[in-house]
Design a protein around this motif. Structure first.
Motif, PDB file in Angstrom:
ATOM      1  N   TYR A  74      18.950  -4.503   0.338  1.00 36.47           N
ATOM      2  CA  TYR A  74      17.785  -3.497  -0.134  1.00 36.47           C
ATOM      3  C   TYR A  74      17.805  -2.401   1.759  1.00 36.47           C
ATOM      4  O   TYR A  74      17.196  -1.322   1.692  1.00 36.47           O
ATOM      5  CB  TYR A  74      16.186  -4.738  -0.153  1.00 36.47           C
ATOM      6  N   HIS A  81      18.641   5.585   2.486  1.00 36.73           N
ATOM      7  CA  HIS A  81      17.964   6.682   1.368  1.00 36.73           C
ATOM      8  C   HIS A  81      16.848   6.673   2.366  1.00 36.73           C
ATOM      9  O   HIS A  81      16.977   8.248   2.307  1.00 36.73           O
ATOM     10  CB  HIS A  81      16.435   6.209   0.746  1.00 36.73           C
ATOM     11  N   TRP A 163      15.146   4.080   9.230  1.00 32.43           N
ATOM     12  CA  TRP A 163      15.747   5.665   9.729  1.00 32.43           C
ATOM     13  C   TRP A 163      15.069   5.977  11.396  1.00 32.43           C
ATOM     14  O   TRP A 163      15.917   6.748  11.727  1.00 32.43           O
ATOM     15  CB  TRP A 163      15.365   6.734   9.037  1.00 32.43           C
ATOM     16  N   TYR A 407       2.847   0.227   2.098  1.00 31.62           N
ATOM     17  CA  TYR A 407       2.994   0.852   1.510  1.00 31.62           C
ATOM     18  C   TYR A 407       1.864   2.566   1.001  1.00 31.62           C
ATOM     19  O   TYR A 407       1.784   3.331   0.736  1.00 31.62           O
ATOM     20  CB  TYR A 407       2.964   0.487  -0.352  1.00 31.62           C
ATOM     21  N   HIS A 414       5.781  10.156   1.182  1.00 29.71           N
ATOM     22  CA  HIS A 414       6.125  10.609   0.247  1.00 29.71           C
ATOM     23  C   HIS A 414       5.156  11.579  -0.487  1.00 29.71           C
ATOM     24  O   HIS A 414       6.271  12.868  -1.145  1.00 29.71           O
ATOM     25  CB  HIS A 414       6.189   9.716  -0.802  1.00 29.71           C
ATOM     26  N   ARG A 474       5.926  -2.959   3.784  1.00 27.31           N
ATOM     27  CA  ARG A 474       6.558  -1.688   3.777  1.00 27.31           C
ATOM     28  C   ARG A 474       8.402  -2.793   3.848  1.00 27.31           C
ATOM     29  O   ARG A 474       8.439  -2.823   4.774  1.00 27.31           O
ATOM     30  CB  ARG A 474       6.789  -0.834   4.761  1.00 27.31           C
ATOM     31  N   ARG A 475       9.247  -1.940   3.491  1.00 24.42           N
ATOM     32  CA  ARG A 475      10.766  -2.483   3.724  1.00 24.42           C
ATOM     33  C   ARG A 475      10.788  -4.216   3.611  1.00 24.42           C
ATOM     34  O   ARG A 475      10.766  -4.836   4.164  1.00 24.42           O
ATOM     35  CB  ARG A 475      10.905  -2.566   5.511  1.00 24.42           C
TER      36      ARG A 475
HETATM   37  C1  HEM Z   1      12.990  10.372  -5.874  1.00 20.53           C
HETATM   38  C2  HEM Z   1      11.974   9.727  -5.427  1.00 20.53           C
HETATM   39  C3  HEM Z   1      11.815   8.712  -4.008  1.00 20.53           C
HETATM   40  C4  HEM Z   1      11.411   7.746  -4.259  1.00 20.53           C
HETATM   41  C5  HEM Z   1      11.348   7.190  -6.205  1.00 20.53           C
HETATM   42  C6  HEM Z   1      11.176   7.065  -3.485  1.00 20.53           C
HETATM   43  C7  HEM Z   1      11.101   5.618  -2.842  1.00 20.53           C
HETATM   44  C8  HEM Z   1      10.503   5.128  -1.781  1.00 20.53           C
HETATM   45  C9  HEM Z   1      10.713   4.072  -1.763  1.00 20.53           C
HETATM   46  C10 HEM Z   1      10.369   2.674  -2.246  1.00 20.53           C
HETATM   47  C11 HEM Z   1      10.730   3.472   0.226  1.00 20.53           C
HETATM   48  C12 HEM Z   1      10.155   2.649   0.454  1.00 20.53           C
HETATM   49  C13 HEM Z   1      11.219   1.255   0.960  1.00 20.53           C
HETATM   50  C14 HEM Z   1      10.632   0.493   1.698  1.00 20.53           C
HETATM   51  O1  HEM Z   1      10.222   0.408   2.496  1.00 20.53           O
HETATM   52  O2  HEM Z   1      11.193  -0.951   1.628  1.00 20.53           O
HETATM   53  C15 HEM Z   1      10.974   4.718   0.798  1.00 20.53           C
HETATM   54  C16 HEM Z   1      10.993   4.808   2.368  1.00 20.53           C
HETATM   55  C17 HEM Z   1      11.532   6.331   2.621  1.00 20.53           C
HETATM   56  N1  HEM Z   1      11.616   7.906   1.753  1.00 20.53           N
HETATM   57 FE1  HEM Z   1      11.630   7.908  -0.078  1.00 20.53          FE
HETATM   58  N2  HEM Z   1      11.858   7.952  -2.126  1.00 20.53           N
HETATM   59  C18 HEM Z   1      11.952   9.015  -3.402  1.00 20.53           C
HETATM   60  C19 HEM Z   1      12.048  10.589  -2.188  1.00 20.53           C
HETATM   61  C20 HEM Z   1      12.010  10.809  -1.313  1.00 20.53           C
HETATM   62  C21 HEM Z   1      12.112  11.787  -0.109  1.00 20.53           C
HETATM   63  C22 HEM Z   1      12.083  13.068  -0.873  1.00 20.53           C
HETATM   64  C23 HEM Z   1      12.299  12.152   1.036  1.00 20.53           C
HETATM   65  C24 HEM Z   1      12.189  12.566   1.745  1.00 20.53           C
HETATM   66  C25 HEM Z   1      12.294  14.169   1.658  1.00 20.53           C
HETATM   67  C26 HEM Z   1      11.929  10.405   1.011  1.00 20.53           C
HETATM   68  C27 HEM Z   1      12.056   9.996   2.487  1.00 20.53           C
HETATM   69  C28 HEM Z   1      12.057   7.991   2.622  1.00 20.53           C
HETATM   70  C29 HEM Z   1      11.692   7.594   3.981  1.00 20.53           C
HETATM   71  C30 HEM Z   1      11.852   8.588   5.036  1.00 20.53           C
HETATM   72  C31 HEM Z   1      11.336   6.609   4.522  1.00 20.53           C
HETATM   73  C32 HEM Z   1      11.285   5.315   4.928  1.00 20.53           C
HETATM   74  C33 HEM Z   1      12.593   4.963   5.314  1.00 20.53           C
HETATM   75  C34 HEM Z   1      12.747   3.633   5.709  1.00 20.53           C
HETATM   76  O3  HEM Z   1      11.242   2.538   6.309  1.00 20.53           O
HETATM   77  O4  HEM Z   1      13.117   3.535   6.678  1.00 20.53           O
HETATM   78  N3  HEM Z   1      11.807   9.996   0.501  1.00 20.53           N
HETATM   79  N4  HEM Z   1      11.531   5.824  -0.249  1.00 20.53           N
END
Ligand code: HEM
Ligand SMILES: [Cu+2]
Length: 670
Positions: A74, A81, A163, A407, A414, A474-475
């Motif tokens: 995870y 991601h 990230w 969240y 997002h 989160r995370r």
């Molecule tokens: C396909 C649609 C997407 C879904 C279903 C999705 C889902 C998620 C989820 C569930 C997390 C949280 C993970 C966690 O904290 O445990 C996350 C984190 C994140 N997402 Fe997305 N996401 C999507 C698209 C995007 C897009 C298009 C971007 C940026 C342009 C993005 C940027 C990020 C970033 C920067 C994080 C933070 C990662 C971190 O905490 O290091 N996501 N996303």
């Protein structure tokens, strides 16, 4: 006709590539349009990877106490991601737009430094491959002195520190394997690519504009590109320094971020967010530029308050450097700091609000045509407002203490990054599809894509607001059944799969229409900017004759005058004008010099991961030799490139006279 390269041989190490077609034609190209197209396809490939990672995250979180992914898997998935979406998708796909469109919109034949442009692309490609190779070669390790045996699958062998790579977790003490080396060195390589292209775009905008295109006659998209280029120029060095420091901490034994030895992990946060907040605007301003082109075109009105939109964009960029500590309200910074950054964050909502006001003013009373690009732009405005408003709630410090690392924050960014940046970028992909491919996309599939996206997006990220406020952190890879968070999480996961369906529809539309769509006319949208005066697809030389500009939205004013009430009236001579563009655009009156292809940019890219692997594996027999080989490849390529002329002397047409109308196209070297 476009230049075909002749051979020079004598002064260069390699025989110069002399074909603009086929496989090597792409590898060695210095044509900004081809580079833009390659940027686009590569970035989209990474979008698919980042999206698959998101789906895995969502499968794991779809029900309480799930065991689909392990904790370490995870961690790697959410880190990669976020890293992928930001550095390997939104930034490079914006670069794709800049590359393809910037010269066309300012009336130039190419960017200022065409081969440098190719260097940016190849460094990006090899940086991305290097980063992802962590899944093949990377190792995770237990914390120093810890006795937790780490059983990582390959899926869990990606970088795993988020990230933002917070110290001290990203340091050697807590991350003894190599995955965070892949991350820090990989981002360093990618940053180089963006830095080089930012300089290239700035020089292009300031030196290569068509005659008469004053700064305040540039399309808003060009303006936003320029602001983004400056943001990159000033923010990337900050993260470069930070990444050097973490790489040194991990590989050379420095202790910048190790508190037990007098280092300071909070210093990392300052560095990271001083880069990271401007980065958010780097991600969203290109989309704002796109929307500012699409809304007026499909409202059949000029952009409301052009100078205000331009000025607000610049102000957002400027103020973006003064808000970074709002990411650190919970890290123990002083109350004064909290108050100051809370206020500056609230203030940045003002220029953002100005833009939204102007977009609404543009649509207001317009003759609106709701085709796909317009739907995505309207979606952008709506979703971005929601994301912006939840952003303002974070600027209230005590509220942020509740929201941070929940969240609610994930929902917020997002809405800004997906609802904002991604919707805007898709708007642009549809809008310029005819210019790019020479064909029209399917409007039915395009609209279907929009609605599937719109529903899926809100199902995915809407409920995250209340999940977060109800305490979902989160995370974290699991949550207990007793929390009651299960049902909404299932909704979120279903939403994520609906988004995936939307992406699939887009891909079908794109690949099918590219070959089978109806032939696109020059100016299918009755638009206002210069690229629509060119044939579709754009010919290699862009402009058969260098354009001369006399006003903002010059092309529009050539087609339309105004009646007494300010409504546009088509000029009778417009039809003849379009026919003339068609005639001249396809048959340049004189031969046109174009930058010749070159092997060196590609080779510079190849050298980058060699240096990276050499640094990580410097304790093996082959580490240092590989590093040296990589460095020699890079330096050697730069030397080879230095002695290789940009344009080979041309047999049938050769002039030493610089082109006065268009300084920079001729004789400018890179
Ligand atoms: C396909 C649609 C997407 C879904 C279903 C999705 C889902 C998620 C989820 C569930 C997390 C949280 C993970 C966690 O904290 O445990 C996350 C984190 C994140 N997402 Fe997305 N996401 C999507 C698209 C995007 C897009 C298009 C971007 C940026 C342009 C993005 C940027 C990020 C970033 C920067 C994080 C933070 C990662 C971190 O905490 O290091 N996501 N996303
Ligand atoms: Cu911020």
């Amino acid at each position: 006709m476009a230049t075909t390269a002749s051979r020079s041989g004598a002064r260069t190490i390699f025989r110069r590539p002399d074909s603009n077609t086929g496989f090597w034609g792409w590898i060695t190209t210095a044509d900004h349009k081809k580079i833009g197209i390659m940027y686009g396809y590569t970035a989209f490939t990474f979008f698919i990877l980042g999206g698959l990672e998101a789906l895995l995250l969502r499968i794991q979180l779809s029900q309480p106490d799930n065991v689909f992914l392990s904790a370490s898997e995870y961690n790697a998935m959410f880190t990669m991601h976020g890293t992928t979406m930001i550095f390997l998708f939104v930034m490079p796909v914006s670069a794709a737009f800049f590359n393809y469109l910037l010269p066309l919109m300012i009336g130039a034949r190419d960017v200022a430094f065409p081969r440098m442009n190719a260097v940016s692309y190849w460094i990006f490609v090899f940086g991305g491959i290097f980063l992802y190779s962590s899944f093949v070669f990377g190792t995770t390790g237990p914390p120093e002195g810890g006795n937790l045996a780490e059983v990582a699958s390959r899926l869990g062998s990606g970088p795993n520190g988020g990230w933002f790579g917070y110290a001290p977790n990203s340091g050697l003490r807590f991350s003894t394997g190599t995955v965070m080396d892949y991350w820090s060195i990989g981002l360093q390589i990618l940053g180089l690519a963006s830095l080089i292209s930012s300089i290239n775009f700035i020089v292009t905008v300031f030196n290569m504009r068509a005659k008469g295109m004053k700064l305040l006659r540039m399309p808003v998209f060009v303006w936003m590109t320029t602001v983004v280029a400056f943001l990159l120029l000033f923010s990337l060095p900050i993260i470069a320094v930070a990444l050097f420091m973490i790489t040194f901490d991990r590989n050379v034994g420095t202790l910048f971020f190790d508190p037990s030895m007098g280092g300071d992990p909070i210093l990392w946060q300052h560095f990271f967010w001083l880069f990271g907040h401007p980065e958010v605007y780097i991600l969203v301003l290109p989309a704002m530029g796109i929307v500012s082109e699409v809304l007026p075109t499909f409202s059949r009105k000029p952009l409301f308050g052009y100078p205000a939109v331009v000025f607000a964009g610049a102000a957002i960029g400027f103020m973006g450097f003064g808000v970074w500590a709002h990411h650190m309200f919970a890290s123990g910074v002083t109350p004064i700091t909290q108050a100051a950054f809370g206020l500056s964050t609230m203030a940045i909502a003002i220029p953002t609000g100005i833009k939204i006001f102007n977009w609404i003013g543009t649509i207001w009373g317009g003759k609106i045509k709701l085709n796909t690009p317009m739907l995505f732009s309207l979606g952008f405005v709506g979703m971005f407002v929601i994301g912006g408003l939840s952003g303002v709630t974070h600027s209230i410090v005590p509220a942020d203490w509740q929201q941070t690392d929940t969240y609610y924050i994930v929902a917020h960014f997002h809405y800004v990054l997906f609802g904002g940046a991604i919707f805007g970028l898709f708007s642009g992909l549809y809008y310029w599809f005819p210019k790019l491919t020479g064909r029209m996309y399917s409007e039915t599939l395009g609209k279907l894509h929009f609605w599937v996206f719109f529903v899926g997006f809100n199902l995915t990220f809407g409920p995250m607001h209340w999940l977060g406020l109800n305490g979902m952190v989160r995370r974290t890879w699991v949550y207990a059944e007793e929390t009651g968070l299960g049902p909404w999480n299932m909704v979120v996961t279903i939403g994520a799969f609906i988004i995936a369906l939307g992406v699939l529809i887009f891909m079908i539309n794109w690949t099918w229409s590219k070959r089978n769509g109806p032939i696109a006319p020059f100016d299918p949208w009755d638009a206002r900017t210069l690229e629509w005066t060119l044939p579709s697809p754009t010919p290699e030389y862009n402009f058969a004759v260098n354009p001369v500009i006399t006003s903002l939205d010059d092309f529009w004013h050539k087609k339309y005058s105004e009646d007494a009430d300010g409504r546009p009236v088509r000029r009778p001579e417009a039809t003849a004008l379009l026919a003339e563009y068609e005639e001249v655009g396809l048959n340049p009156p004189e031969p046109i010099h174009l930058p010749n292809p070159s092997y060196y940019p590609f080779l510079v890219g190849v050298g980058m991961p060699m240096v990276g692997y050499g640094l990580i594996y410097d304790n093996t027999a082959w580490g240092i030799p590989l590093l040296i080989l990589g460095a020699v490849t890079i330096v050697g390529s730069f030397i080879g490139w230095g002695v290789e002329p940009l344009e080979e002397p041309h047999a049938d047409h050769h002039s030493d006279e610089p082109d006065h109308e268009h300084p920079g196209t001729d004789g400018e070297d890179s």
